[in-house]
Design a protein around this motif. Structure first.
Motif, PDB file in Angstrom:
ATOM      1  N   GLY A 404       0.764  -1.391  -0.145  1.00  0.00           N
ATOM      2  CA  GLY A 404      -0.069  -0.044  -0.024  1.00  0.00           C
ATOM      3  C   GLY A 404       0.688   1.389  -0.007  1.00  0.00           C
ATOM      4  O   GLY A 404       2.039   1.200  -0.006  1.00  0.00           O
ATOM      5  N   LYS A 405       0.146   2.351  -0.009  1.00  0.00           N
ATOM      6  CA  LYS A 405       0.963   3.881  -0.133  1.00  0.00           C
ATOM      7  C   LYS A 405       1.512   3.985   1.468  1.00  0.00           C
ATOM      8  O   LYS A 405       2.592   4.573   1.349  1.00  0.00           O
ATOM      9  CB  LYS A 405      -0.027   4.708  -0.407  1.00  0.00           C
ATOM     10  CG  LYS A 405      -0.578   4.805  -2.052  1.00  0.00           C
ATOM     11  CD  LYS A 405      -1.404   5.866  -2.507  1.00  0.00           C
ATOM     12  CE  LYS A 405      -1.970   5.499  -3.896  1.00  0.00           C
ATOM     13  NZ  LYS A 405      -2.958   6.633  -4.390  1.00  0.00           N
ATOM     14  N   LYS A 406       0.696   3.804   2.374  1.00  0.00           N
ATOM     15  CA  LYS A 406       1.076   4.170   3.740  1.00  0.00           C
ATOM     16  C   LYS A 406       0.584   2.985   4.738  1.00  0.00           C
ATOM     17  O   LYS A 406      -0.596   2.822   4.839  1.00  0.00           O
ATOM     18  CB  LYS A 406       0.524   5.383   4.215  1.00  0.00           C
ATOM     19  CG  LYS A 406       1.219   5.867   5.564  1.00  0.00           C
ATOM     20  CD  LYS A 406       1.099   7.431   5.799  1.00  0.00           C
ATOM     21  CE  LYS A 406       1.839   7.856   7.049  1.00  0.00           C
ATOM     22  NZ  LYS A 406       1.617   9.063   7.352  1.00  0.00           N
ATOM     23  N   LEU A 407       1.686   2.178   5.198  1.00  0.00           N
ATOM     24  CA  LEU A 407       1.114   1.041   5.870  1.00  0.00           C
ATOM     25  C   LEU A 407       1.413   1.131   7.407  1.00  0.00           C
ATOM     26  O   LEU A 407       1.984   2.477   7.862  1.00  0.00           O
ATOM     27  CB  LEU A 407       2.178  -0.096   5.768  1.00  0.00           C
ATOM     28  CG  LEU A 407       2.282  -0.647   4.103  1.00  0.00           C
ATOM     29  CD1 LEU A 407       3.546  -1.714   3.880  1.00  0.00           C
ATOM     30  CD2 LEU A 407       1.105  -0.891   3.718  1.00  0.00           C
ATOM     31  N   TYR A 408       0.678   0.479   8.231  1.00  0.00           N
ATOM     32  CA  TYR A 408       0.457   0.763   9.590  1.00  0.00           C
ATOM     33  C   TYR A 408       1.030  -0.693  10.241  1.00  0.00           C
ATOM     34  O   TYR A 408       0.608  -1.757   9.926  1.00  0.00           O
ATOM     35  CB  TYR A 408      -0.917   0.893  10.072  1.00  0.00           C
ATOM     36  CG  TYR A 408      -1.019   1.105  11.672  1.00  0.00           C
ATOM     37  CD1 TYR A 408      -0.407   2.400  12.103  1.00  0.00           C
ATOM     38  CD2 TYR A 408      -1.795   0.453  12.489  1.00  0.00           C
ATOM     39  CE1 TYR A 408      -0.585   2.734  13.433  1.00  0.00           C
ATOM     40  CE2 TYR A 408      -1.908   0.614  13.837  1.00  0.00           C
ATOM     41  CZ  TYR A 408      -1.401   1.852  14.265  1.00  0.00           C
ATOM     42  OH  TYR A 408      -1.542   2.069  15.457  1.00  0.00           O
ATOM     43  N   LYS A 409       2.254  -0.548  11.199  1.00  0.00           N
ATOM     44  CA  LYS A 409       2.902  -1.528  11.486  1.00  0.00           C
ATOM     45  C   LYS A 409       2.264  -2.606  12.556  1.00  0.00           C
ATOM     46  O   LYS A 409       2.296  -3.677  12.229  1.00  0.00           O
ATOM     47  CB  LYS A 409       4.189  -1.136  12.218  1.00  0.00           C
ATOM     48  CG  LYS A 409       5.333  -2.298  12.645  1.00  0.00           C
ATOM     49  CD  LYS A 409       6.261  -1.770  13.169  1.00  0.00           C
ATOM     50  CE  LYS A 409       7.364  -2.838  13.612  1.00  0.00           C
ATOM     51  NZ  LYS A 409       6.775  -4.127  14.219  1.00  0.00           N
ATOM     52  N   ARG A 410       1.230  -1.995  13.075  1.00  0.00           N
ATOM     53  CA  ARG A 410       0.626  -3.033  14.245  1.00  0.00           C
ATOM     54  C   ARG A 410      -0.400  -3.793  13.241  1.00  0.00           C
ATOM     55  O   ARG A 410      -0.617  -4.966  13.500  1.00  0.00           O
ATOM     56  CB  ARG A 410      -0.240  -2.299  15.021  1.00  0.00           C
ATOM     57  CG  ARG A 410       0.649  -1.714  16.362  1.00  0.00           C
ATOM     58  CD  ARG A 410      -0.439  -1.363  17.584  1.00  0.00           C
ATOM     59  NE  ARG A 410       0.316  -0.915  18.659  1.00  0.00           N
ATOM     60  CZ  ARG A 410       0.198   0.081  19.350  1.00  0.00           C
ATOM     61  NH1 ARG A 410      -0.830   0.951  19.081  1.00  0.00           N
ATOM     62  NH2 ARG A 410       1.120   0.216  20.352  1.00  0.00           N
ATOM     63  N   ASN A 411      -0.882  -3.426  12.095  1.00  0.00           N
ATOM     64  CA  ASN A 411      -1.503  -4.061  10.973  1.00  0.00           C
ATOM     65  C   ASN A 411      -0.727  -5.529  10.666  1.00  0.00           C
ATOM     66  O   ASN A 411      -1.237  -6.663  10.389  1.00  0.00           O
ATOM     67  CB  ASN A 411      -2.031  -3.633   9.899  1.00  0.00           C
ATOM     68  CG  ASN A 411      -3.181  -2.604  10.502  1.00  0.00           C
ATOM     69  OD1 ASN A 411      -3.711  -2.436  11.533  1.00  0.00           O
ATOM     70  ND2 ASN A 411      -3.501  -1.703   9.231  1.00  0.00           N
ATOM     71  N   GLU A 412       0.578  -5.056  10.179  1.00  0.00           N
ATOM     72  CA  GLU A 412       1.334  -6.163   9.791  1.00  0.00           C
ATOM     73  C   GLU A 412       1.879  -6.947  10.854  1.00  0.00           C
ATOM     74  O   GLU A 412       1.729  -8.350  10.590  1.00  0.00           O
ATOM     75  CB  GLU A 412       2.499  -5.572   8.991  1.00  0.00           C
ATOM     76  CG  GLU A 412       3.431  -6.615   8.453  1.00  0.00           C
ATOM     77  CD  GLU A 412       4.422  -5.807   7.409  1.00  0.00           C
ATOM     78  OE1 GLU A 412       4.782  -6.415   6.718  1.00  0.00           O
ATOM     79  OE2 GLU A 412       4.870  -4.688   7.889  1.00  0.00           O
ATOM     80  N   GLN A 465      -4.781   8.517   7.895  1.00  0.00           N
ATOM     81  CA  GLN A 465      -3.755   8.825   7.176  1.00  0.00           C
ATOM     82  C   GLN A 465      -3.185   7.560   6.507  1.00  0.00           C
ATOM     83  O   GLN A 465      -1.986   7.627   5.588  1.00  0.00           O
ATOM     84  CB  GLN A 465      -2.545   9.566   8.193  1.00  0.00           C
ATOM     85  CG  GLN A 465      -2.174   8.539   9.354  1.00  0.00           C
ATOM     86  CD  GLN A 465      -1.301   9.163  10.099  1.00  0.00           C
ATOM     87  OE1 GLN A 465      -0.061   9.660   9.693  1.00  0.00           O
ATOM     88  NE2 GLN A 465      -1.400   9.463  11.371  1.00  0.00           N
ATOM     89  N   TYR A 466      -3.647   6.344   6.978  1.00  0.00           N
ATOM     90  CA  TYR A 466      -2.954   5.284   6.550  1.00  0.00           C
ATOM     91  C   TYR A 466      -3.957   4.582   5.619  1.00  0.00           C
ATOM     92  O   TYR A 466      -5.279   4.978   5.359  1.00  0.00           O
ATOM     93  CB  TYR A 466      -3.056   4.195   7.786  1.00  0.00           C
ATOM     94  CG  TYR A 466      -1.600   4.439   8.446  1.00  0.00           C
ATOM     95  CD1 TYR A 466      -0.340   4.694   8.387  1.00  0.00           C
ATOM     96  CD2 TYR A 466      -2.293   5.347   9.730  1.00  0.00           C
ATOM     97  CE1 TYR A 466       0.514   5.073   9.253  1.00  0.00           C
ATOM     98  CE2 TYR A 466      -1.473   5.658  10.796  1.00  0.00           C
ATOM     99  CZ  TYR A 466       0.062   5.653  10.688  1.00  0.00           C
ATOM    100  OH  TYR A 466       1.101   6.116  11.629  1.00  0.00           O
ATOM    101  N   ASP A 467      -3.561   3.630   4.963  1.00  0.00           N
ATOM    102  CA  ASP A 467      -4.376   2.965   3.950  1.00  0.00           C
ATOM    103  C   ASP A 467      -5.577   2.459   4.592  1.00  0.00           C
ATOM    104  O   ASP A 467      -5.443   1.676   5.443  1.00  0.00           O
ATOM    105  CB  ASP A 467      -3.837   1.709   3.197  1.00  0.00           C
ATOM    106  CG  ASP A 467      -2.632   2.246   2.337  1.00  0.00           C
ATOM    107  OD1 ASP A 467      -2.762   3.269   2.113  1.00  0.00           O
ATOM    108  OD2 ASP A 467      -1.462   1.630   2.229  1.00  0.00           O
ATOM    109  N   GLU A 468      -6.877   2.517   3.888  1.00  0.00           N
ATOM    110  CA  GLU A 468      -8.057   1.887   4.531  1.00  0.00           C
ATOM    111  C   GLU A 468      -8.277   0.430   4.602  1.00  0.00           C
ATOM    112  O   GLU A 468      -8.763  -0.150   5.362  1.00  0.00           O
ATOM    113  CB  GLU A 468      -9.228   2.723   3.786  1.00  0.00           C
ATOM    114  CG  GLU A 468     -10.789   2.306   4.496  1.00  0.00           C
ATOM    115  CD  GLU A 468     -11.793   3.108   3.719  1.00  0.00           C
ATOM    116  OE1 GLU A 468     -12.974   2.576   4.361  1.00  0.00           O
ATOM    117  OE2 GLU A 468     -11.526   3.936   3.086  1.00  0.00           O
ATOM    118  N   GLU A 469      -7.880  -0.113   3.495  1.00  0.00           N
ATOM    119  CA  GLU A 469      -7.970  -1.574   3.226  1.00  0.00           C
ATOM    120  C   GLU A 469      -6.446  -2.293   3.517  1.00  0.00           C
ATOM    121  O   GLU A 469      -5.430  -1.715   2.935  1.00  0.00           O
ATOM    122  CB  GLU A 469      -8.385  -1.987   1.651  1.00  0.00           C
ATOM    123  CG  GLU A 469      -8.686  -3.396   1.718  1.00  0.00           C
ATOM    124  CD  GLU A 469      -9.035  -3.696   0.100  1.00  0.00           C
ATOM    125  OE1 GLU A 469      -9.093  -4.860  -0.142  1.00  0.00           O
ATOM    126  OE2 GLU A 469      -9.300  -2.859  -0.393  1.00  0.00           O
TER     127      GLU A 469
END
Length: 475
Positions: A404-412, A465-469
């Protein structure tokens, strides 16, 4: 599969491959041991000890079970009868859970056993028993005990634990004898469900209830209407799983009692389950959510800075949810029915996933296991032993990359941990194709974390600010 999977064929195969580690799950309901407040992992041990066999319990076997239970498994309202036997000088032998407390005061320094089902507290326990069975000091243990009246008061003089011996290598090796469909059906039967009563997607959701057992610090929220068996599994799977249903929940109960220094449930159990969180009474809710945020983030327990320890415990919250006529959630966001202090986004963000229990059919008579599965004591211990197997964690870490364009570490991090747990459950032997890993491990993991992410996206603009999906690179 080239052949159609049938209950009869699977029963025969499970019995052949696992031998004495398997049990016909029809025997437990017909034994009436549930009337004795005995969890499944104890009741199945009793059945295999007293009346091993197949099929529903026969009238003759039932008579033998009831005779044994009348003698060694007193009902809660029979505690006075038991105490009278002790007063008369009898040595009383019973099967019961035992917890041990340490008393350190100016007046007394001793170990005392708590026998809550028998209505006995401050029972003197013989030297050496606690040293031999240290779990008595943690979550407690079920076992056959002997009690007698002494000059020091009621004393526990003998303890024989009820426990299974788990060889995880054998568990993994035997997985290779089954196809994936067979293994998933065996897992569900061992959980107490009838795999033929659910579709493939429902089976995956049910299996996800086991994730907190096979992974350390894997925290889940399940939202479902009443009647979907949210608490059924956790009540019966293992003594290291503690279900809290009703009553008061305080910081001292969860974290640590600062007055006594005794660690709370999150330090002493492998999994702690808060059942029907809307109806629980939380004392000092802001202190609880503050302590939980720290624990969910880094696995460390503390309270007021007086004590601190690390804990691998997984936290599960079960909550009822209202559905419309099409069986879809009524409110948005989904967490609106939680207590207000548990809707804080900083808290929700630390949950690994939300399990959509509303997508699982309500339980009926045909939903419960009707075939051969693994004995609950062996099954639960094997699942917890999988926590120490890091090979699946390593695979998930290297094989799963979000895009994605802007990832969120806790999701990963959450997706990798959930996928690792699903691999441990379904492919404990480590043999999995890239296609099966994606289908049965990665996709469900993304779905569970996406539900958390959707709540955060709606409740707090900071996350937008992060990717929605949540998307991942093809494996």
């Amino acid at each position: 599969m080239s052949e159609i999977l049938t209950p009869e064929a699977l029963n025969q195969k499970v019995s052949q491959v696992f031998g004495r580690l398997a049990i016909d799950k029809r025997r437990l309901p017909s034994s009436q041991l549930n009337r004795r407040s005995v969890p499944a992992y104890v009741a199945e041990w009793l059945l295999d000890t007293l009346v091993p066999g197949e099929g529903p319990v026969t009238p003759t076997e039932l008579g033998k079970i009831q005779a044994w239970a009348d003698r060694f498994l007193p009902l809660p309202d029979e505690s006075k009868i038991l105490k009278n036997r002790l007063l008369n000088g009898e040595v009383v032998k019973v099967l019961t859970p035992v917890e041990v407390e340490i008393v350190l005061t100016r007046r007394a320094k001793e170990r005392v056993a708590q026998l809550k089902l028998l209505g006995l507290t401050d029972v003197h326990i013989a030297n050496g028993i606690v040293e031999e069975y240290p779990d008595l000091l943690k979550q407690g243990m079920w076992g056959v005990i002997e009690l007698m009246d002494t000059q020091e008061g009621i004393a526990l003089t003998s303890f024989k634990p009820m426990q299974a011996s788990v060889n995880l290598d054998i568990f993994k090796e035997k997985r290779a004898a089954f196809s994936l469909d067979e293994w998933r059906a065996l897992l569900l039967t061992s959980m107490g469900y009838n795999p033929w009563a659910f579709d493939e997607r429902e089976k995956t959701y049910l299996l996800c209830r086991l994730l907190p057992l096979v992974e350390k610090n894997l925290h889940l929220l399940e939202l479902a209407p009443k009647g979907t068996g949210k608490s059924y599994l956790y009540e019966n799977i293992n003594p290291r799983v503690r279900l809290i249903s009703g009553g008061n929940v305080s910081p001292a109960v969860l974290f640590v009692n600062n007055a006594s220094g005794q660690w709370g449930l999150l330090a002493r159990f492998a999994v702690v389950v808060l059942d029907e969180v809307q109806t629980l009474k939380f004392e000092k809710p802001q202190e609880i959510v503050g302590g939980l945020k720290g624990f969910l983030a880094n696995g460390r327990l503390t309270r007021g800075g007086l004590y601190e320890t690390a804990s691998p415990c997984s936290l599960v919250m079960l909550a009822n949810i209202m559905l419309d006529s099409e069986q879809r959630p009524v409110l948005s966001p989904l967490v609106r029915e939680l207590p207000e202090f548990l809707q804080e986004t900083a808290f929700l963000d630390r949950l690994r996933g939300i399990l959509p229990g509303w997508k699982v059919s309500k339980l009926s008579g045909g939903s419960f296991a009707q075939g051969v599965g693994l004995k609950s004591d062996f099954f639960g211990d094997a699942l917890l032993a999988l926590r120490e197997d890091v090979s699946a964690n390593q695979l998930a870490s290297h094989a799963i990359n979000l895009k994605g364009k802007k990832l969120y570490k806790r999701n990963e991090d959450a997706v990798r941990l959930l996928a690792s747990g699903l691999m441990k459950l379904q492919f404990p032997h480590g043999q999995v194709s890239p296609e099966d890993f994606e289908m049965y491990c990665v996709r469900p993991a993304v779905e569970l974390r996406q539900l958390v992410w959707e709540q955060l996206y709606v409740l707090d603009a900071e996350y937008r600010q992060y990717d929605e999906e949540i998307q991942y690179e093809p494996i």
